[in-house]
Design an enzyme around this catalytic site. Structure first.
Site, PDB file in Angstrom:
ATOM      1  N   ARG A 147       0.846  -1.235   0.300  1.00  0.00           N
ATOM      2  CA  ARG A 147       0.169   0.195  -0.089  1.00  0.00           C
ATOM      3  C   ARG A 147       0.989   1.409   0.015  1.00  0.00           C
ATOM      4  O   ARG A 147       1.760   1.061   0.267  1.00  0.00           O
ATOM      5  CB  ARG A 147      -1.100  -0.254   1.567  1.00  0.00           C
ATOM      6  CG  ARG A 147      -0.718  -0.210   2.532  1.00  0.00           C
ATOM      7  CD  ARG A 147      -1.192   0.601   3.596  1.00  0.00           C
ATOM      8  NE  ARG A 147      -0.929   0.091   4.730  1.00  0.00           N
ATOM      9  CZ  ARG A 147      -1.314   0.316   6.247  1.00  0.00           C
ATOM     10  NH1 ARG A 147      -2.238   1.252   5.688  1.00  0.00           N
ATOM     11  NH2 ARG A 147      -0.334   0.398   6.920  1.00  0.00           N
ATOM     12  N   GLU A 186      -3.421   8.025   6.302  1.00  0.00           N
ATOM     13  CA  GLU A 186      -1.665   7.966   6.707  1.00  0.00           C
ATOM     14  C   GLU A 186      -0.803   7.374   5.824  1.00  0.00           C
ATOM     15  O   GLU A 186       0.413   7.743   5.247  1.00  0.00           O
ATOM     16  CB  GLU A 186      -1.339   6.772   7.976  1.00  0.00           C
ATOM     17  CG  GLU A 186      -1.567   5.990   9.058  1.00  0.00           C
ATOM     18  CD  GLU A 186      -1.587   4.922   9.034  1.00  0.00           C
ATOM     19  OE1 GLU A 186      -0.863   3.964   8.702  1.00  0.00           O
ATOM     20  OE2 GLU A 186      -2.009   4.940  10.477  1.00  0.00           O
ATOM     21  N   GLU A 336      -8.216   6.344  14.055  1.00  0.00           N
ATOM     22  CA  GLU A 336      -7.746   4.307  14.702  1.00  0.00           C
ATOM     23  C   GLU A 336      -7.400   4.069  16.035  1.00  0.00           C
ATOM     24  O   GLU A 336      -6.250   4.881  16.429  1.00  0.00           O
ATOM     25  CB  GLU A 336      -6.944   4.037  13.483  1.00  0.00           C
ATOM     26  CG  GLU A 336      -7.378   3.640  12.336  1.00  0.00           C
ATOM     27  CD  GLU A 336      -6.195   3.300  11.246  1.00  0.00           C
ATOM     28  OE1 GLU A 336      -5.583   2.643  11.572  1.00  0.00           O
ATOM     29  OE2 GLU A 336      -5.622   3.189  10.338  1.00  0.00           O
ATOM     30  N   GLU A 384      -3.062  -7.906   7.692  1.00  0.00           N
ATOM     31  CA  GLU A 384      -3.063  -8.186   8.959  1.00  0.00           C
ATOM     32  C   GLU A 384      -3.614  -8.771   9.674  1.00  0.00           C
ATOM     33  O   GLU A 384      -4.576  -8.536  10.342  1.00  0.00           O
ATOM     34  CB  GLU A 384      -3.602  -6.076   8.834  1.00  0.00           C
ATOM     35  CG  GLU A 384      -2.918  -5.835   8.512  1.00  0.00           C
ATOM     36  CD  GLU A 384      -3.010  -4.344   8.541  1.00  0.00           C
ATOM     37  OE1 GLU A 384      -2.752  -2.960   9.230  1.00  0.00           O
ATOM     38  OE2 GLU A 384      -3.908  -4.358   7.291  1.00  0.00           O
TER      39      GLU A 384
END
Length: 707
Positions: A147, A186, A336, A384
């Site tokens: 990503r 992010e 988050e 994840e």
């Protein structure tokens, strides 16, 4: 596992012991009233979660959303990684599934925050346009399947990113179930591809106008670095590059990210309702860009709060909450946070029972209006899989689920008293991103960590339960009685003038070591340290020394210098020496900390990094000089206390993060609105929220904070 979906769904339908526990806890909690038609969609604070409906069959959605509603959750964050689902082929959009997900959430009282999916480009895009891929400084091209593998400098990528944002804005900009937007996820990784280098040369020309101007300000005569054209200047963050070049490269990447975010924000706002906020989520002490610059075109800030070791840094989190609040000087969101544990640390320990609740309440106490957990349900595959969630892959509530549900219901109970409220502070810590970058490239002592220095200066204030704001050097200083700048390394004449005016008008300014050493171009001031601050401070810094030992100081409190020591020479007759080095070669007997009265205020210059005891004693001395009283006498040591004030009065947040119960006696007129005491004691890993009085003016609030 993917080939046995029917068996998986069968397991999801079974109640096990943990589901019974979650159900029983929910039954005991008071159910908050759903917002009426005339009420705002979200009454802060709220709890939410990241939900990925694209990863699950539609028949699983109802059960997830019903459980969210029963737990008191109010927000789901959707879409930030779903580009390949939203646009499976170039220009062919599929939002039907997203329509259904948003509607299903809305029917259960859950508002949606939509993420633009640009953190994870689809393979058709990177395959057709390989030039959009990010290039690291060694020339390696980041490939598909990770990503953030895109180049922020790529005009092609930006065009596609704006297009998907525009399509989303047109479809959901007036959807009453959509509370706001998160741009990307992010952000911040640098790229060194060909287009980035072209933009870099153009940025340099805009900044310096002529190549001679750049050569002069960068001192390129050193090591024969002189350039004839802007396109000759390397784009680099290398540790051995010219410090001026590296600082400007950091500024350049900040500008790229600011434009990238601004372009998407503008695309969304074309079609969005005015009450839909636009934000992006950052990370702890994100060092890739200037946060204040990137947030200029956003409505609010948000950050992602994690404790990968499973042991929260309570003081550090309090400081960073204030830092994020300072980006826009208003309420922020925790977009988050971890539900128990993560999967990316060296040891992914789960937080202890009670700590998840404490961490959420600490965020609210420090100015957050929402706390969202990452994530709701663990994916069956992907990178994840081991990350903590609120429910397992079969939909079974995780161990932390009842604690999150309790927190959500407590937020609803406290909400009427917190609307329009905010932390109140008379003290500001200055955080300057440019100075941090400059110091990190040339630490001179490996333990000289600018964020560590910030934490060390903040810790005594935290221990004394004194609320602070964190501001940039360009922000207004005049609202504060005390401004502390632990690492203001780069100072120009304009900033020096504003600092002087602040002190003349009654403010107290405290500066840490290495202040005023360099210009905005990361060059040493010709007149030496503290550069343009010399007239204000009335001193000259004669020398600086990296330390491999601790050196005791002589003064009215016990202190030792560690890591860094400067020798200060007063040049004005009214400079008072507060501490001298007791021993130590070149430093022995020399002034280490000085104070000066200027106009209606005063300055303190601290020429050393101090040990914990010394920093605490210095803080008490500074508070006394500035006329500020430390702490809250009715709050025992070891209990964190902070305050928000608003139209409904003052709310105190008392968090016992220790393993021991603490006795508390409230001031007159205070009453508990969340939590409880047992025989006058606050239990370990427990909290209370206490309301005091009705609406108060700012000065009344400040006075009450020093009861």
């Amino acid at each position: 596992m993917g080939g046995d979906r029917s068996a998986t769904r069968g397991r999801r339908s079974q109640m096990n012991r943990r589901q019974v526990l979650a159900t029983s806890v929910l039954a005991m909690l008071p159910a908050p009233a759903l917002a009426g038609a005339s009420e705002p969609a979200l009454s802060s604070p709220v709890v939410g979660t990241s939900w990925y409906p694209e990863q699950w069959p539609m028949e699983a959605w109802a059960r997830d959303l019903d459980l969210m509603r029963e737990a008191g959750l109010k927000v789901v964050r959707i879409g930030e990684f779903a580009w390949s689902r939203m646009e499976p082929l170039d220009g062919r959009f599929d939002f039907d599934w997203l329509d259904s997900a948003i509607a299903a959430a809305g029917s259960r009282g859950l508002q949606t925050v939509l993420g633009t999916p640009t953190a994870a480009p689809p393979v058709w895009l990177t395959e057709a346009h390989p030039e959009v891929l990010r290039v690291v400084e060694n020339g390696e091209v980041q490939g598909h399947g990770e990503r953030r593998q895109f180049s922020v400098a790529s005009s092609t990528y930006r065009r596609y990113a704006v297009r998907i944002a525009s399509e989303m804005g047109r479809r959901y900009g007036r959807n009453s179930n959509v509370a706001g937007w998160q741009i990307d996820n992010e952000i911040g990784l640098e790229t060194f591809d060909a287009e980035a280098k072209v933009r870099w040369a153009r940025w340099l020309e805009g900044r310096y106008r002529t190549i001679d101007g750049l050569n002069d300000r960068w001192t390129t005569a050193y090591w024969s670095q002189t350039y004839q054209r802007f396109d000759q200047v390397p784009l680099s963050l290398g540790p051995d590059q010219n410090p001026a070049l590296v600082l400007d490269a950091r500024r350049f990447f900040s500008r790229l990210w600011a434009d990238y975010v601004s372009d998407q924000a503008a695309a969304l706002r074309v079609s969005s309702a005015p009450d839909q906020f636009v934000t992006t989520n950052s990370t702890l002490w994100n060092n890739h860009f200037d946060q204040h610059l990137v947030h200029q075109t956003l409505d609010q800030a948000a950050w992602d709060l994690y404790a990968p070791s499973g042991r929260p840094d309570w003081a550090g989190n309090a400081l960073h909450h204030a830092t994020v609040r300072g980006y826009k000087q208003r309420a922020f969101w925790v977009m988050e946070t971890q539900p128990g544990y993560v999967n990316w640390g060296p040891l992914n320990r789960s937080m202890d029972p009670g700590e998840t609740r404490l961490m959420a309440w600490q965020a609210v106490a420090r100015g957050a209006d929402a706390v969202l957990y990452w994530q709701w349900r663990s994916a069956l595959g992907g990178q994840e899989q081991y990350h903590g969630t609120l429910v397992g892959p079969d939909g079974t509530p995780a161990a932390v689920f009842p604690e999150v549900a309790q927190t959500a219901h407590e937020f609803a109970m406290a909400s009427p008293f917190l609307q329009g409220s905010a932390p109140q502070a008379e003290i500001a810590l200055v955080y300057d991103q440019d100075s941090r970058w400059a110091l990190e490239q040339q630490r001179h002592a490996e333990d000289y960590d600018p964020t560590g220095v910030m934490k060390a200066w903040h810790r005594p204030l935290y221990d004394r339960n004194i609320d602070i704001d964190v501001i940039g050097p360009e922000q207004d200083l005049n609202r504060y009685r005390l401004v502390m700048a632990p690492a203001l390394h780069l100072v120009d004449a304009d900033l020096a003038g504003r600092l002087s005016a602040y002190v003349e008008q009654g403010g107290w300014l405290v500066l840490g070591p290495r202040s005023g050493m360099k210009t905005e171009d990361n060059a040493l001031w010709p007149n030496g340290q503290p550069g343009p601050l010399a007239a204000l401070l009335g001193v000259k810094v004669d020398g600086f020394y990296a330390l491999d030992d601790e050196r005791p100081l002589e003064g009215s409190w016990s202190a030792k210098a560690r890591v860094w020591a400067e020798t200060i020479r007063p040049v004005a007759s009214d400079v008072e020496v507060l501490a001298r080095y007791a021993v130590g070669g070149w430093t022995q007997g020399q002034p280490a900390i000085v104070q000066r009265r200027v106009g209606q205020g005063g300055t303190v210059y601290v020429g050393a990094l101090l040990d914990e005891t010394g920093q605490g004693g210095l803080t008490d001395r500074i508070l006394s000089s500035a006329g500020l009283k430390p702490g809250l006498p009715w709050v025992p040591a070891g209990v964190e206390a902070s305050m928000r004030a608003g139209p409904a009065g003052v709310c105190w947040f008392l968090l016992n993060t220790s393993s021991q119960a603490a006795a508390i006696e409230f001031p007159p007129g205070a009453r508990i609105v969340v939590g409880r005491l047992v025989e006058g004691r606050l239990g370990p890993q427990d909290l209370v929220v206490v309301r005091q009085g009705a609406s108060q003016g700012a000065e009344e609030v400040r006075t009450s904070s020093r009861l």
